[in-house]
Design an enzyme around this catalytic site. Structure first.
Site, PDB file in Angstrom:
ATOM      1  N   TRP A 112     -44.320 -21.330 -39.379  1.00  0.00           N
ATOM      2  CA  TRP A 112     -43.690 -21.520 -38.214  1.00  0.00           C
ATOM      3  C   TRP A 112     -44.828 -22.313 -37.149  1.00  0.00           C
ATOM      4  O   TRP A 112     -44.538 -21.817 -35.641  1.00  0.00           O
ATOM      5  CB  TRP A 112     -43.290 -20.106 -37.716  1.00  0.00           C
ATOM      6  CG  TRP A 112     -42.623 -19.460 -38.592  1.00  0.00           C
ATOM      7  CD1 TRP A 112     -41.290 -19.722 -38.852  1.00  0.00           C
ATOM      8  CD2 TRP A 112     -42.828 -18.219 -39.578  1.00  0.00           C
ATOM      9  NE1 TRP A 112     -40.640 -18.883 -39.959  1.00  0.00           N
ATOM     10  CE2 TRP A 112     -41.713 -18.237 -40.372  1.00  0.00           C
ATOM     11  CE3 TRP A 112     -44.023 -17.933 -39.795  1.00  0.00           C
ATOM     12  CZ2 TRP A 112     -41.712 -17.210 -41.447  1.00  0.00           C
ATOM     13  CZ3 TRP A 112     -44.059 -16.878 -40.803  1.00  0.00           C
ATOM     14  CH2 TRP A 112     -43.059 -16.668 -41.649  1.00  0.00           C
TER      15      TRP A 112
ATOM     16  N   GLU B  61     -54.978  -3.800 -46.843  1.00  0.00           N
ATOM     17  CA  GLU B  61     -54.741  -4.429 -48.300  1.00  0.00           C
ATOM     18  C   GLU B  61     -54.201  -5.764 -48.259  1.00  0.00           C
ATOM     19  O   GLU B  61     -54.586  -6.543 -47.396  1.00  0.00           O
ATOM     20  CB  GLU B  61     -53.518  -3.310 -48.728  1.00  0.00           C
ATOM     21  CG  GLU B  61     -52.638  -2.823 -47.868  1.00  0.00           C
ATOM     22  CD  GLU B  61     -51.693  -4.023 -47.330  1.00  0.00           C
ATOM     23  OE1 GLU B  61     -50.384  -4.037 -48.104  1.00  0.00           O
ATOM     24  OE2 GLU B  61     -51.879  -4.727 -46.317  1.00  0.00           O
TER      25      GLU B  61
ATOM     26  N   GLU C 231     -52.596  -7.488 -45.415  1.00  0.00           N
ATOM     27  CA  GLU C 231     -53.329  -7.638 -44.467  1.00  0.00           C
ATOM     28  C   GLU C 231     -52.932  -6.874 -43.107  1.00  0.00           C
ATOM     29  O   GLU C 231     -53.072  -7.521 -42.017  1.00  0.00           O
ATOM     30  CB  GLU C 231     -53.454  -8.971 -43.818  1.00  0.00           C
ATOM     31  CG  GLU C 231     -53.733 -10.040 -45.143  1.00  0.00           C
ATOM     32  CD  GLU C 231     -54.524 -11.543 -44.769  1.00  0.00           C
ATOM     33  OE1 GLU C 231     -55.635 -11.776 -44.686  1.00  0.00           O
ATOM     34  OE2 GLU C 231     -53.500 -12.076 -44.446  1.00  0.00           O
TER      35      GLU C 231
END
Length: 798
Positions: A317, A432, A435
């Site tokens: 984006w 994890e 993130e």
């Protein structure tokens, strides 16, 4: 000598707020040679971010043509023309772009490559159509420099050198030069949205402004090309560490005929196929995605820092991101890097993986950890701690060992330091693999267990039996707690299934008495749109991370909890698309395009990820199923130029907001993790066994388990309050100690000296007999400081 053309300075400083471009690329490329240190991307028919001198530094926003007849219309390539992008070859990353006038009056045909040896992007251009019409057209090159990874602070000049007029830009010692094999007849530097060429032409279809300079702003460089004698030419965009370097590179590159450059470029890429496995017959597209995936993975390696592979030459984006967000995916994540080079190994290419292993060893932090992500020179970008990213370099070392790659470089110190980090900092992870959350994650635990068993193998091969045994026993401790930490017994998502893996059991890693009950706790999903809930019961949030337990050989594919958990994620996360199934990362994921199609800017709706189709396919293979559906689906998710996206649309087509079921969204494309997963799926299907499967792990945990130690661990970041009978209670600390302890409420005491290890951990063991009733009481006498701990600790018996 260089002379600035005396035309005055542009007005409108500093220009509008800069932005990058869309991330769903149509093409990505570079020369195979390491002397050409420039990478290009293509979106919607134009060159977008160009990276130089390293693969993590985008230096322009875009480079395109503006077309006008000077009186009745003005076209911008990316906005007004109908575009088609196609690869020029199966192996080499060169692209042909055909941009057509919607009314069919003219076509701009471009071929884009990098100079095979110099840092210059070459764009051969041909203008076609009815001669009477195109003879009236005016063609302008428009370049938006974003030097030194930023749109602001750029300086642009129109210059004359060696009798030629050029456009140049500079910032922080990085220079670019724009020229062509036909002359520029008019030149201008302006501030974007104020005095640039686009704003000028949009006003009256003519180039009225000619400014020789625009400094310290968001700029666009504009040059009118002389097409009086030729509708065919080559445009060059060159980079250098000083002005002379950039200009000389440009002229040297344009001096060689484009056809000759193109032939060399392709011949270089053909060399990359030496030793590559023939997996085309396993594919359903004649190997197109397979070969492009290999090229993409090779392209994403840096040429100054060999072995450094970034996640993607894209800024997700990017059209909504300014200079305050320098990251994007053009950074190194060890998770993505190891996955990428493992994909190349699966294809038969191991040299890149060897370079990456050495690169990772030199990027490791002193304490044995790895930054969450980092620039190719090793400088950390984000500062989260992800234990799987510490584990993956060990797994890469083991993969290369299995492939019988002989290294003169001793990687064992890196392995020991990483293993020590996992043991000292685990078992809960601050983040994890997605993130976002801290706690006990099935995917993180899987990678940690696998890495530790591999590290123990290395230790044993080095003749260090004691270290090998200590590491294996810690892995046993993790393995024996997987279900207790990550399987809910109160499942509500699918009727009749109460026990299944959850995404993560949340806990604060700084809490010495962490929550280890997967039925308790709430999980924060911060990327939710305004007004929507952000906290959910952790037991009701699932992802497919537990599949890694099967991938490495820690759990059998027919394990009842695994089977039930697959049913849950298929029911909750799976989306059927026209080309095949795809899965969300987890339910209520907000990392994706907003509901109205706008860019993700901190909240949105997570779409489905093609790489997860690959992971699900690997499980299907392990379970004895047919993976044809999953291979076909991944090929179907690829673009026409064979790029795999991070995310694809997860709902019925909505053309009005450019969202289509199973088609790329505005997230990163290509994503190297997805390309490597596809290659590994082909290789796994060819071999009849999951490529990442590690027999040594399966032998330990899926066999008679006689070597596994029943262990419970107490340490200062995990101060447990109970231990089972028949287990060994292991007390760990980071300094040497004497364990002063009692099994009968201090009526009698014992003193046990700690055992030191090479991993920065000291430990003392207490065997818990089957008839032990009273709690274990203990404290520490610290050897180095000759001081007592000043408090007692208690562990009950259960």
């Amino acid at each position: 000598m260089v002379k600035i053309i005396g035309q005055g300075q542009a007005f409108g400083s500093p220009g509008i707020d800069p932005r990058w471009t869309q991330a769903n690329k149509d093409g990505v490329g570079t020369a195979y040679s390491t002397s050409s240190r420039v990478w290009f991307t293509i979106w919607n028919g134009v060159v977008t971010e160009v990276y130089h001198p390293t693969v993590d530094k985008p230096q322009i926003r875009d480079l395109q043509y503006l077309i006008s007849d000077g009186k009745s219309f003005f076209h911008e390539e990316k906005r007004h023309l109908e575009s088609k992008v196609e690869p020029m070859w199966t192996h080499g990353l060169g692209y042909r772009i055909i941009n057509s006038d919607p009314q069919g009056r003219y076509t701009v045909i471009k071929e884009v490559i990098a100079d095979p040896h110099l840092s210059c992007i070459l764009q051969h251009t041909k203008l076609t159509g009815e001669q009477e019409f195109i003879s009236q057209l005016h063609l302008y090159a428009l370049c938006a420099p974003h030097l030194e990874v930023g749109g602001m602070g750029n300086n642009g000049y129109a210059i004359e050198v060696a009798g030629h007029h050029l456009l140049i830009a500079e910032k922080g010692g990085t220079w670019l030069a724009l020229g062509a094999t036909v002359p520029f007849t008019r030149l201008s530097c302006g501030y974007v949205g104020r005095s640039d060429g686009w704003t000028d032409l949009a006003d009256n279809f003519q180039m009225d402004w000619e400014f020789d300079s625009a400094v310290d702003g968001n700029l666009a460089l504009t040059g009118k090309l002389n097409l009086d004698n030729n509708n065919e030419f080559t445009l060059g965009l060159a980079f250098g560490s000083n002005l002379h370097n950039a200009i000389s590179t440009l002229f040297q590159s344009l001096n060689i005929p484009f056809e000759q450059q193109k032939q060399q470029y392709n011949e270089q890429w053909k060399r990359s196929r030496q030793g590559i496995h023939s997996l085309e017959n396993i594919s359903f597209d004649d190997g197109k995605l397979y070969h492009n995936s290999i090229s993409q993975l090779l392209t994403h390696e840096d040429k100054t820092y060999p072995g450094a592979l970034i996640a993607s030459l894209a800024i997700p984006w990017g059209e909504a991101k300014n200079d305050q967000d320098q990251g994007g995916y053009h950074l190194v994540w060890t998770r993505d890097l190891v996955s990428s080079v493992a994909g190349l190994v699966a294809a038969g290419e191991t040299k890149t993986a060897v370079r990456s292993l050495i690169y990772l060893a030199t990027s490791q932090q002193e304490d044995g950890g790895f930054a969450q992500n980092f620039w190719v020179d090793g400088t950390p970008y984000w500062n989260g701690i992800q234990l799987d990213e510490v584990a993956f370099p060990i797994l890469l070392a083991w993969l290369l060992h299995q492939q019988k790659n002989c290294l003169n470089f001793d990687v064992y110190p890196m392995i020991l330091r990483a293993a020590g980090y996992l043991i000292r900092h685990g078992p809960a992870t601050q983040q994890e693999r997605w993130e976002e959350n801290s706690g006990y994650s099935p995917s993180t635990l899987a990678s940690n267990i696998a890495a530790l068993i591999c590290a123990a193998q290395f230790a044993r091969k080095s003749g260090d039996q004691a270290t090998a045994q200590f590491i294996e026993e810690y892995a046993d401790f993790l393995e024996s707690h997987i279900e207790a930490w990550t399987v809910t017994t109160e499942g509500t998502l699918v009727a009749g299934i109460k026990r299944h893996y959850i995404r993560i059991t949340p806990t604060d890693i700084n809490n010495p008495q962490p929550n280890e009950n997967p039925n308790q706790g709430t999980i924060l999903i911060s990327s939710q749109p305004p007004g929507k809930p952000t906290e959910f019961p952790a037991k009701e949030i699932v992802d497919g991370g537990f599949l890694q337990l099967v991938r490495y050989g820690i759990r059998k594919p027919d394990d009842p909890i695994i089977v039930d958990s697959v049913k849950v994620i298929d029911a909750v996360l799976k989306v059927d698309t026209p080309v095949g199934p795809c899965w969300h990362r987890y339910n209520h994921d907000g990392y994706g395009q907003q509901e109205d199609g706008n860019a993700y800017t901190g909240s949105g709706k997570g779409r489905v990820w093609p790489l997860l189709t690959g992971e699900r396919g690997h499980y299907e293979l392990a379970a004895g199923g047919d993976v044809k559906t999953y291979i076909k689906a991944m090929e179907g998710f690829a673009s026409e130029t064979c790029l795999l996206p991070e995310q694809v649309g997860d709902e019925a087509d909505r053309p009005e907001i450019h969202l289509y079921l199973g088609k790329p969204t505005g997230s990163a494309m290509p994503l190297m993790w997805a390309h490597s997963e596809y290659i590994k799926l082909l290789r796994s299907n060819h071999d009849g066994q999951v490529f990442d499967f590690i027999p040594e792990i399966a032998n330990r945990y899926l066999g008679d388990r006689s070597e596994c130690k029943l262990l419970e661990i107490w340490k200062f970041n995990r101060q447990i309050d109970k231990v089972k009978k028949g287990h060994t209670l292991r007390i760990q600390a980071l300094a040497s100690f004497q364990l002063h302890w009692s099994q009968n409420n201090w009526q009698t005491v014992q003193d046990t000296p700690s055992t030191s290890t090479k991993l920065g951990v000291n430990f003392g063991d207490i065997s818990i007999s089957d008839n032990q009733q009273q709690p274990i009481s203990f404290t520490f006498f610290w050897i180095e400081s000759s001081k007592w701990e000043q408090r007692n600790y208690l562990v009950a018996i259960e």
